[in-house]
Design a protein around this motif. Sequence first.
Motif, PDB file in Angstrom:
ATOM      1  N   ILE A 135     -16.484  36.322 -58.982  1.00  0.00           N
ATOM      2  CA  ILE A 135     -16.302  35.666 -57.694  1.00  0.00           C
ATOM      3  C   ILE A 135     -16.509  34.164 -57.864  1.00  0.00           C
ATOM      4  O   ILE A 135     -17.527  33.721 -58.404  1.00  0.00           O
ATOM      5  CB  ILE A 135     -17.287  36.217 -56.645  1.00  0.00           C
ATOM      6  CG1 ILE A 135     -17.014  37.709 -56.417  1.00  0.00           C
ATOM      7  CG2 ILE A 135     -17.171  35.448 -55.338  1.00  0.00           C
ATOM      8  CD1 ILE A 135     -18.016  38.374 -55.500  1.00  0.00           C
ATOM      9  N   VAL A 136     -15.525  33.390 -57.424  1.00  0.00           N
ATOM     10  CA  VAL A 136     -15.587  31.930 -57.467  1.00  0.00           C
ATOM     11  C   VAL A 136     -15.750  31.422 -56.040  1.00  0.00           C
ATOM     12  O   VAL A 136     -14.896  31.667 -55.180  1.00  0.00           O
ATOM     13  CB  VAL A 136     -14.312  31.341 -58.094  1.00  0.00           C
ATOM     14  CG1 VAL A 136     -14.378  29.815 -58.095  1.00  0.00           C
ATOM     15  CG2 VAL A 136     -14.116  31.869 -59.509  1.00  0.00           C
ATOM     16  N   ASN A 137     -16.848  30.738 -55.760  1.00  0.00           N
ATOM     17  CA  ASN A 137     -17.103  30.174 -54.435  1.00  0.00           C
ATOM     18  C   ASN A 137     -16.463  28.790 -54.347  1.00  0.00           C
ATOM     19  O   ASN A 137     -16.909  27.836 -54.992  1.00  0.00           O
ATOM     20  CB  ASN A 137     -18.611  30.098 -54.179  1.00  0.00           C
ATOM     21  CG  ASN A 137     -19.234  31.479 -54.053  1.00  0.00           C
ATOM     22  OD1 ASN A 137     -18.825  32.272 -53.216  1.00  0.00           O
ATOM     23  ND2 ASN A 137     -20.211  31.774 -54.901  1.00  0.00           N
ATOM     24  N   VAL A 138     -15.405  28.693 -53.558  1.00  0.00           N
ATOM     25  CA  VAL A 138     -14.568  27.495 -53.537  1.00  0.00           C
ATOM     26  C   VAL A 138     -15.347  26.258 -53.126  1.00  0.00           C
ATOM     27  O   VAL A 138     -15.227  25.191 -53.733  1.00  0.00           O
ATOM     28  CB  VAL A 138     -13.372  27.718 -52.582  1.00  0.00           C
ATOM     29  CG1 VAL A 138     -12.570  26.431 -52.422  1.00  0.00           C
ATOM     30  CG2 VAL A 138     -12.487  28.846 -53.103  1.00  0.00           C
ATOM     31  N   ASN A 139     -16.193  26.375 -52.096  1.00  0.00           N
ATOM     32  CA  ASN A 139     -16.869  25.195 -51.555  1.00  0.00           C
ATOM     33  C   ASN A 139     -18.026  24.701 -52.415  1.00  0.00           C
ATOM     34  O   ASN A 139     -18.661  23.703 -52.081  1.00  0.00           O
ATOM     35  CB  ASN A 139     -17.370  25.484 -50.146  1.00  0.00           C
ATOM     36  CG  ASN A 139     -16.229  25.742 -49.178  1.00  0.00           C
ATOM     37  OD1 ASN A 139     -15.209  25.071 -49.239  1.00  0.00           O
ATOM     38  ND2 ASN A 139     -16.387  26.720 -48.304  1.00  0.00           N
ATOM     39  N   ALA A 140     -18.297  25.405 -53.518  1.00  0.00           N
ATOM     40  CA  ALA A 140     -19.376  24.966 -54.396  1.00  0.00           C
ATOM     41  C   ALA A 140     -19.000  23.715 -55.188  1.00  0.00           C
ATOM     42  O   ALA A 140     -19.875  23.044 -55.730  1.00  0.00           O
ATOM     43  CB  ALA A 140     -19.769  26.092 -55.359  1.00  0.00           C
ATOM     44  N   LEU A 141     -17.701  23.411 -55.277  1.00  0.00           N
ATOM     45  CA  LEU A 141     -17.266  22.223 -56.010  1.00  0.00           C
ATOM     46  C   LEU A 141     -16.810  21.142 -55.038  1.00  0.00           C
ATOM     47  O   LEU A 141     -15.920  21.361 -54.221  1.00  0.00           O
ATOM     48  CB  LEU A 141     -16.105  22.563 -56.955  1.00  0.00           C
ATOM     49  CG  LEU A 141     -16.418  23.442 -58.165  1.00  0.00           C
ATOM     50  CD1 LEU A 141     -15.212  23.485 -59.094  1.00  0.00           C
ATOM     51  CD2 LEU A 141     -17.639  22.945 -58.916  1.00  0.00           C
ATOM     52  N   ILE A 142     -17.426  19.966 -55.147  1.00  0.00           N
ATOM     53  CA  ILE A 142     -17.029  18.847 -54.297  1.00  0.00           C
ATOM     54  C   ILE A 142     -15.588  18.444 -54.590  1.00  0.00           C
ATOM     55  O   ILE A 142     -14.835  18.074 -53.693  1.00  0.00           O
ATOM     56  CB  ILE A 142     -17.976  17.655 -54.518  1.00  0.00           C
ATOM     57  CG1 ILE A 142     -19.408  18.029 -54.116  1.00  0.00           C
ATOM     58  CG2 ILE A 142     -17.521  16.429 -53.742  1.00  0.00           C
ATOM     59  CD1 ILE A 142     -20.434  16.979 -54.474  1.00  0.00           C
ATOM     60  N   SER A 143     -15.171  18.533 -55.860  1.00  0.00           N
ATOM     61  CA  SER A 143     -13.816  18.102 -56.223  1.00  0.00           C
ATOM     62  C   SER A 143     -12.743  19.023 -55.661  1.00  0.00           C
ATOM     63  O   SER A 143     -11.556  18.693 -55.711  1.00  0.00           O
ATOM     64  CB  SER A 143     -13.675  18.020 -57.747  1.00  0.00           C
ATOM     65  OG  SER A 143     -13.830  19.295 -58.340  1.00  0.00           O
ATOM     66  N   ASN A 144     -13.145  20.182 -55.114  1.00  0.00           N
ATOM     67  CA  ASN A 144     -12.168  21.027 -54.422  1.00  0.00           C
ATOM     68  C   ASN A 144     -11.811  20.474 -53.046  1.00  0.00           C
ATOM     69  O   ASN A 144     -10.837  20.908 -52.433  1.00  0.00           O
ATOM     70  CB  ASN A 144     -12.709  22.455 -54.278  1.00  0.00           C
ATOM     71  CG  ASN A 144     -12.561  23.253 -55.561  1.00  0.00           C
ATOM     72  OD1 ASN A 144     -11.725  22.938 -56.408  1.00  0.00           O
ATOM     73  ND2 ASN A 144     -13.369  24.285 -55.710  1.00  0.00           N
ATOM     74  N   THR A 145     -12.612  19.534 -52.570  1.00  0.00           N
ATOM     75  CA  THR A 145     -12.341  18.929 -51.274  1.00  0.00           C
ATOM     76  C   THR A 145     -10.993  18.209 -51.305  1.00  0.00           C
ATOM     77  O   THR A 145     -10.732  17.407 -52.191  1.00  0.00           O
ATOM     78  CB  THR A 145     -13.438  17.920 -50.917  1.00  0.00           C
ATOM     79  OG1 THR A 145     -14.684  18.591 -50.879  1.00  0.00           O
ATOM     80  CG2 THR A 145     -13.163  17.280 -49.559  1.00  0.00           C
ATOM     81  N   GLY A 146     -10.141  18.518 -50.324  1.00  0.00           N
ATOM     82  CA  GLY A 146      -8.848  17.869 -50.255  1.00  0.00           C
ATOM     83  C   GLY A 146      -7.810  18.449 -51.203  1.00  0.00           C
ATOM     84  O   GLY A 146      -6.647  18.050 -51.167  1.00  0.00           O
TER      85      GLY A 146
END
Length: 814
Positions: A135-146
């Motif tokens: 399971i990969v939690n998307v919001n755990a990475l700031i660089s996923n923003t945008g």
Amino acid sequence: MKIIKTALSTAWACLTLNFAMAQSTGYQITGKITNHNKPIDGATVNLVAAKDSSLIKTLVCSANGSFAFDNIKNGSYFIRITAIGFGNYSGALFNIEDKSINLPVIQLQTTSTELKEVSVAGQKDFVEQKIDRTIVNVNALISNTGANALEVLQKAPGVVVDQDGNITFKGKSGVMVMIDDKPTYLSAANLATYLRSLPSSALDKIELMDNPPAKYDAAGTAGVINIKTKKNTIRGFNASFNSTYGIGFYGRWRESLNMNYRVDKVNIFANISYNYNQTYRKLEIDRDYFHPDGSPDYSFKDISIFRPTNTAYNAKVGADFFVSPNTTWGIVFTGGLFHGRDNSPVYSSFYNTASMLDSAINTQNISRNKFDNGGINLNYSHKFDTTGTALTFDLDYIRDISGSNQTFINNTLYPGGTLINSQTIANDLPAFINIYAAKADFSKPLKNDGKFEAGIKSSYVNTDNTANYFNVADGVSTINYDNTNRFLYKENINAAYLNYNKNFKRFGIQTGLRVENTNGKGHQLGNAQKPDSSFVNHYTNLFPTIYLSYKLDTAGHNTLAGSYGRRIGRASYGQLNPFTDIVDKFTQFRGNPFLRPEFTDQYKLSYSYKSLLNISLLYNYVSDVQNETIFQDGNIFVSTPGNIGYQKNIDLSVNLNLQPTKWWTSNVYAEVYRNRYKGMLYSGEVDQASNSFSGNANNQFTLGKGWSAELSGFFRTGGVSGQFVSIPTGMVNSGLQKKILKDKGALKLSINDMFKTFTPSGRINNIANTNASYHNYLDVRVTTLSFTYSFGKTLNTPPKRKVGSADDEQGRAH
């Protein structure tokens, strides 16, 4: 069919025997949770052993506040309870002595009637390991923003996304991508378009399953990637808004709004997003041609510039109706409008044996594209008792409309620039697809910590693809019969499955069997110069799965696991369409109606220590491998899907979650794998193998006073995929976040591919008398600024099940 009936009868007999045995031992603990004599819906109840405070079982109480633990052995226990809006509860000790027990009514105390505003309670790990999925939690990475969903996937461990949006997982193509447990029903090209339009702010997590259980469709030889979007079901009104602006070669922006409102017996939710995106890509292709004796003939260099501009609107709107504490009806509407345009010039140069320019062709490729889709899902769920016995049903209808209008203006020039010839080709490529799917699933928890599941599914797909090509001269269009055609395809898949799992003290087992019957019929209509043609496919296959796990210690910190599964890879509907799609004057794509399904057998061993370390060894054997193949037709390079032969894949991966300090957490993923392809291609036998390495590292830093930061990246060595041999590439990303407005809002700044190192490139082998290579320059170094704000009032409510009967069909639609 006799073999199938025998296998199903044997599986059913074994499951029935286990079911009967599972009913015979253990005792029951029951109770009820209230607040001022009103039942509390959805509280989490933990049964804890008194001797060592170890967790025995966890469940969520029903709508009337009741709960029941089955198959509990003699001993001393106590209950712990948590619920949103109420204080934590830890009960007194009680004993089980050869009889069931009914606990006194438990009263929880209110801490706050309402949560005044929605706020983030903590940061999840980027990667979590389960026995059958990562399971990969998307919001755990700031660089996923945008970022968009395709860019988020690229950072997931073991996932590779190439320059065309094609997805591979653990070194293999053929992965099935699902959204909220429902297949996307899209071709590779349309799937990439859709994922690029889906903002990361709408995503919750990504599930990576290299060997999915029997409950899932058997499609996808590389496994399943399930993208879960955000959906709240807590009482009251709550919402989250996100606005993002990014600048790369061009500017781009995205807005999204998540809303949820639950009152009494109705829950209404919506996810709406807008996406404007303009990107840049430069593709260079070099080809050297030789005579049959090996002497040089001529060389060709092709430079293509892509500047697509796309506008996308996505919406997901639905409602749940809780007609009783145990029965829920739901309806979900999904839709998307994707419109784009592109003016992509192509500069082609021919050189003689002395490397002198012989001639050149300048092509103006002007295109307008659209992809509109809509769907409706009707779902039903019913709980028969407090033990969790449940029946769910889903009915889906999906309609996709896509098309493009292109104009190719090819001007042939002498080295001095004098015009030799001008040619204009135009096309109109409409496509329609209708998908109907229905499925029912039954689950029955058993005593002795077991569970039985069964289900059926049927789907029907009808596609209609037309390719209208015209030669244009002096403003007059005439039909090009060589490329014009219409292709109709119908397919029906019927499936059934059985699944059983059971946990002993340290040993766990899950086994399942799925049967799928496929019936397909294709019809290519003729034209004035070409006759009709058609084909029919009927086949039935069995797909067994088994998982074994063993805890090496009583606390379960060290665990060994093994699994086996068999899967199928069916061709997409577009791949079966034999029409020709012109990319430029010297490059074409052609479908293959004779493409056979591929099958994979996968074996896996793994070791895990708590949630800190996971080591896995994977072996796959794929027969009738489907892959893109390249051959030369005169001076035209033709790309077409084909069955190469077989593929062997060995993969060793390590995932490590670390926390070096209180303010620094890190996830490191690394894998080495060996791919070997062997079979026959146009120029004879292909036998290629390569050893590859891939690694991801994601570091999160908590800086205090609402500040946090991220440094992440990945690196991949070269590898082999059929005829294609890629070279090493990678990227480094960074991000900075500041929480504002009493932690209800956040500002995030991120930079992807800081050093502009992601340049997918390589060479193409096994083309007769030709050496070919390619090099991509992509617009992936993007600086993004994002603002997120969450608001609303909430009360406690239990989670809602995921819905959808559509499995692999949409993932294959064109």
